[in-house]
Design a protein around this motif. Sequence first.
Motif, mmCIF file in Angstrom:
data_model
loop_
_atom_site.group_PDB
_atom_site.id
_atom_site.type_symbol
_atom_site.label_atom_id
_atom_site.label_comp_id
_atom_site.label_asym_id
_atom_site.label_seq_id
_atom_site.Cartn_x
_atom_site.Cartn_y
_atom_site.Cartn_z
ATOM 1 N N MET A 89 0.858 -1.062 0.034
ATOM 2 C CA MET A 89 0.061 -0.011 -0.041
ATOM 3 C C MET A 89 0.820 1.090 0.106
ATOM 4 O O MET A 89 1.893 1.249 0.532
ATOM 5 C CB MET A 89 -0.810 0.074 1.070
ATOM 6 C CG MET A 89 -1.948 0.972 1.217
ATOM 7 S SD MET A 89 -3.087 1.117 2.691
ATOM 8 C CE MET A 89 -1.683 1.366 4.025
ATOM 9 N N ASN A 90 0.425 2.341 -0.790
ATOM 10 C CA ASN A 90 1.232 3.477 -0.697
ATOM 11 C C ASN A 90 1.012 4.323 0.497
ATOM 12 O O ASN A 90 -0.010 4.580 0.984
ATOM 13 C CB ASN A 90 0.578 4.389 -1.944
ATOM 14 C CG ASN A 90 1.362 5.627 -1.962
ATOM 15 O OD1 ASN A 90 2.424 5.902 -1.508
ATOM 16 N ND2 ASN A 90 0.854 6.547 -3.091
ATOM 17 N N LEU A 105 9.670 10.971 13.334
ATOM 18 C CA LEU A 105 10.934 10.697 13.506
ATOM 19 C C LEU A 105 11.199 10.133 12.080
ATOM 20 O O LEU A 105 11.527 8.871 11.883
ATOM 21 C CB LEU A 105 11.035 9.305 14.555
ATOM 22 C CG LEU A 105 10.424 9.821 15.867
ATOM 23 C CD1 LEU A 105 10.470 8.513 16.770
ATOM 24 C CD2 LEU A 105 11.515 10.836 16.629
ATOM 25 N N THR A 106 11.515 11.037 10.983
ATOM 26 C CA THR A 106 11.998 10.582 9.797
ATOM 27 C C THR A 106 13.465 11.630 9.559
ATOM 28 O O THR A 106 13.618 12.487 10.260
ATOM 29 C CB THR A 106 11.009 10.907 8.751
ATOM 30 O OG1 THR A 106 10.448 12.279 9.002
ATOM 31 C CG2 THR A 106 9.611 10.066 9.311
ATOM 32 N N ALA A 107 14.084 11.161 8.426
ATOM 33 C CA ALA A 107 15.144 11.707 7.961
ATOM 34 C C ALA A 107 14.679 13.249 7.434
ATOM 35 O O ALA A 107 15.273 14.167 7.545
ATOM 36 C CB ALA A 107 15.807 11.030 6.922
ATOM 37 N N ASP A 108 13.370 13.106 6.817
ATOM 38 C CA ASP A 108 13.143 14.455 6.135
ATOM 39 C C ASP A 108 12.820 15.499 7.359
ATOM 40 O O ASP A 108 13.100 16.715 7.138
ATOM 41 C CB ASP A 108 11.936 14.249 5.318
ATOM 42 C CG ASP A 108 11.815 13.408 4.093
ATOM 43 O OD1 ASP A 108 13.112 13.353 3.647
ATOM 44 O OD2 ASP A 108 11.041 12.975 3.579
ATOM 45 N N GLU A 117 14.232 0.937 1.391
ATOM 46 C CA GLU A 117 14.165 2.534 1.410
ATOM 47 C C GLU A 117 13.080 2.675 2.667
ATOM 48 O O GLU A 117 11.934 2.056 2.505
ATOM 49 C CB GLU A 117 13.606 3.201 0.433
ATOM 50 C CG GLU A 117 13.533 4.755 0.603
ATOM 51 C CD GLU A 117 12.955 5.510 -0.376
ATOM 52 O OE1 GLU A 117 12.924 6.801 -0.426
ATOM 53 O OE2 GLU A 117 12.812 5.091 -1.457
ATOM 54 N N LYS A 118 13.365 3.327 3.698
ATOM 55 C CA LYS A 118 12.228 3.428 4.882
ATOM 56 C C LYS A 118 11.259 4.391 4.440
ATOM 57 O O LYS A 118 11.658 5.444 3.881
ATOM 58 C CB LYS A 118 13.082 3.925 6.208
ATOM 59 C CG LYS A 118 14.104 2.981 6.657
ATOM 60 C CD LYS A 118 14.861 3.472 7.995
ATOM 61 C CE LYS A 118 15.825 2.593 8.428
ATOM 62 N NZ LYS A 118 16.368 3.121 9.818
ATOM 63 N N LEU A 119 10.062 3.908 4.864
ATOM 64 C CA LEU A 119 9.083 4.660 4.620
ATOM 65 C C LEU A 119 8.518 5.611 5.820
ATOM 66 O O LEU A 119 8.029 5.181 6.765
ATOM 67 C CB LEU A 119 8.094 3.899 4.177
ATOM 68 C CG LEU A 119 8.177 2.964 2.948
ATOM 69 C CD1 LEU A 119 7.130 1.851 2.642
ATOM 70 C CD2 LEU A 119 8.543 3.770 1.505
ATOM 71 N N PRO A 120 8.925 6.738 5.638
ATOM 72 C CA PRO A 120 8.436 7.638 7.059
ATOM 73 C C PRO A 120 6.964 7.713 6.960
ATOM 74 O O PRO A 120 6.179 7.748 6.083
ATOM 75 C CB PRO A 120 9.007 8.918 6.698
ATOM 76 C CG PRO A 120 9.244 8.932 5.315
ATOM 77 C CD PRO A 120 9.318 7.509 4.343
ATOM 78 N N ARG A 121 6.620 8.009 8.020
ATOM 79 C CA ARG A 121 5.014 8.209 8.416
ATOM 80 C C ARG A 121 4.860 9.121 9.647
ATOM 81 O O ARG A 121 5.483 8.879 10.740
ATOM 82 C CB ARG A 121 4.435 6.782 8.692
ATOM 83 C CG ARG A 121 2.963 6.700 9.198
ATOM 84 C CD ARG A 121 2.470 5.378 9.601
ATOM 85 N NE ARG A 121 1.229 5.401 10.091
ATOM 86 C CZ ARG A 121 0.487 4.529 10.582
ATOM 87 N NH1 ARG A 121 1.147 3.336 10.706
ATOM 88 N NH2 ARG A 121 -0.743 4.559 11.227
#
Length: 637
Positions: free
Chosen positions: A116-117, A305-308, A253-257
């Motif tokens: 899922m996206n 808690l994401t790189a962005d 690739e880690k998917l941030p949420r």
Amino acid sequence: MDHILICCVCLGDNSEDADEIIQCDNCGITVHEGCYGVDGESDSIMSSASENSTEPWFCDACKCGVSPSCELCPNQDGIFKETDAGRWVHIVCALYVPGVAFGDIDKLRPVTLTEMNYSKYGAGDRCWKECSFCEDPRFARTGVCISCDAGMCRAYFHVTCAQKEGLLSEAAAEEDIADPFFAYCKQHADRLDRKWKRKNYLALQSYCKMSLQEREKQLSPEAQARINARLQQYRAKAELARSTRPQAWVPREKLPRPLTSSASAIRKLMRKAELMGISTDIFPVDNSDTSSSVDGRRKHKQPALTADFVNYYFERNMRMIQIQENMAEQKNIKDKLENEQEKLHVEYNKLCESLEELQNLNGKLRSEGQGIWALLGRITGQKLNIPAILRAPKERKPSKKEGGAQKTSILPAVLYSCGICKKNHDQHLLLLCDTCKLHYHLGCLDPPLTRMPRKTKNSYWQCSECDQAGSSDMEADMAMETLPDGTKRSRRQIKEPVKFVPQDMPPEPKKIPIRNTRTRGRKRSFIPEEEKHEERIPRERRQRQSVLQKKPKAEDLRTECATCKGTGDNENLVRCDECRLCYHFGCLDPPLKKSPKQTGYGWICQECDSSSSKEDENEAERKNISQELSMEQKNPK
């Protein structure tokens, strides 16, 4: 209440041998075997039917001994399935949310969310994709919202929220559809279907709360002990399977949420705020669209808690440091410029004082010189012209560099006036009529024009009064008039309206015109006194005669082509406005399919156009010859 068995997935109450409604012996939830993926050959018998049932049945959450929270919606009621990553989702959410997959389709497990996206979490950063049924706005943007399947409807809601309202539907088994699950909003859902599903949902909630207490009273201690022992066996088995289960596939690739998209995280934060004595009601919910950037800077990122978000935070701090350094540097430059400005002001004041002294001295010397020059004039007895050095200086106008006014554009020598408003302003908006040679403002025309009409080699523009390319009822006779400068122009003779004349009325005597036809922009020319009548007709009578007089309508009949001498009519012939000859559309050079005349424009043939150009060339040649002869007479050899 003992006989109410409703499936918590489809909200159906039809229980058959092939698809029986079973009940969990621990939590009391009821569900169809097919809706939950239960293997009918193993343990499909409901233990609560009697005390001597052979095998109890438990749902997956009870087997694992957890109180799960769904990853796709904020609601905690219902029946759950475990994902391959150890998370939990409602089985109804897994069926209706696009992109959710199952490892085993028959048993509906394990659930996979990696396909899922992840941008669908948290309403996709768009406030209009939040759930429209959530009572608490803090949970409206958690999980994943689905849209209404009715065309381009923009209603979004959680699956379990739509199930509460009875808005979920499923296609019949006879219909072979790849995705048989549909969801509609309140506006597009079937009213009767929604009504009974809503009723079954409320009955299911009340039954699940009361069934546990009643079953504990009905079951004997031996039966309750047997159920608890079996439940402990299932939990030990599930713990062993969880430890030996292979690790689920995780994308590289880690998917941030965002944290705000997780209902469980919001509940824990609210619980922490409650323990700390902080009221969460004072914090407003921000539903603004944060995807737009301001002044070309980086888009706002939600805390997560994401790189962005970490990069955004560091970039913001670096930008603030740069802005502070730039402000300090600009302040130093400002102080330095202010000091220089004060020095220049002091020097300017000194120069102004010295200039004033020199001007006073110059005025005294000029007055003395004028007195001496006047004395010399009295001695000589003549009036002497004062030299320029003794005259009073004229006021000097500042130049462009000093802020003086720039030269205005030179107006034309002749100012043309509009033939309608009689004003000569806005010369650049005046349009010349090629027939009556009068000028008109674009806005004064009827209808008004927004730009200058296009003129070509063989076509010109004429005003509405000179136009004769309209319908036959609006055509008028064209008469040529010679102006005092020798040029010719065509004048339109406007017809009077046709009025009804009774037959009994005697014919009125023919009105003799007193004045020539009035032309626009010219003075009226009166007839000499010898040609006037002895008795003049009264004004009122003349007006009545002009109204009642009926003139025959002039018809422009075109019969013969000047090129091929063939016959024709008004449908295939066009008349030249200069020589009055007719031509077939196909006889023109180049040939045309329709009339070259357009509304508001005149037309001349190619011969008239070439003859006028030849006349202009001959006239120019005559002028050159006359100039050469005059030069020879002035400079004889």
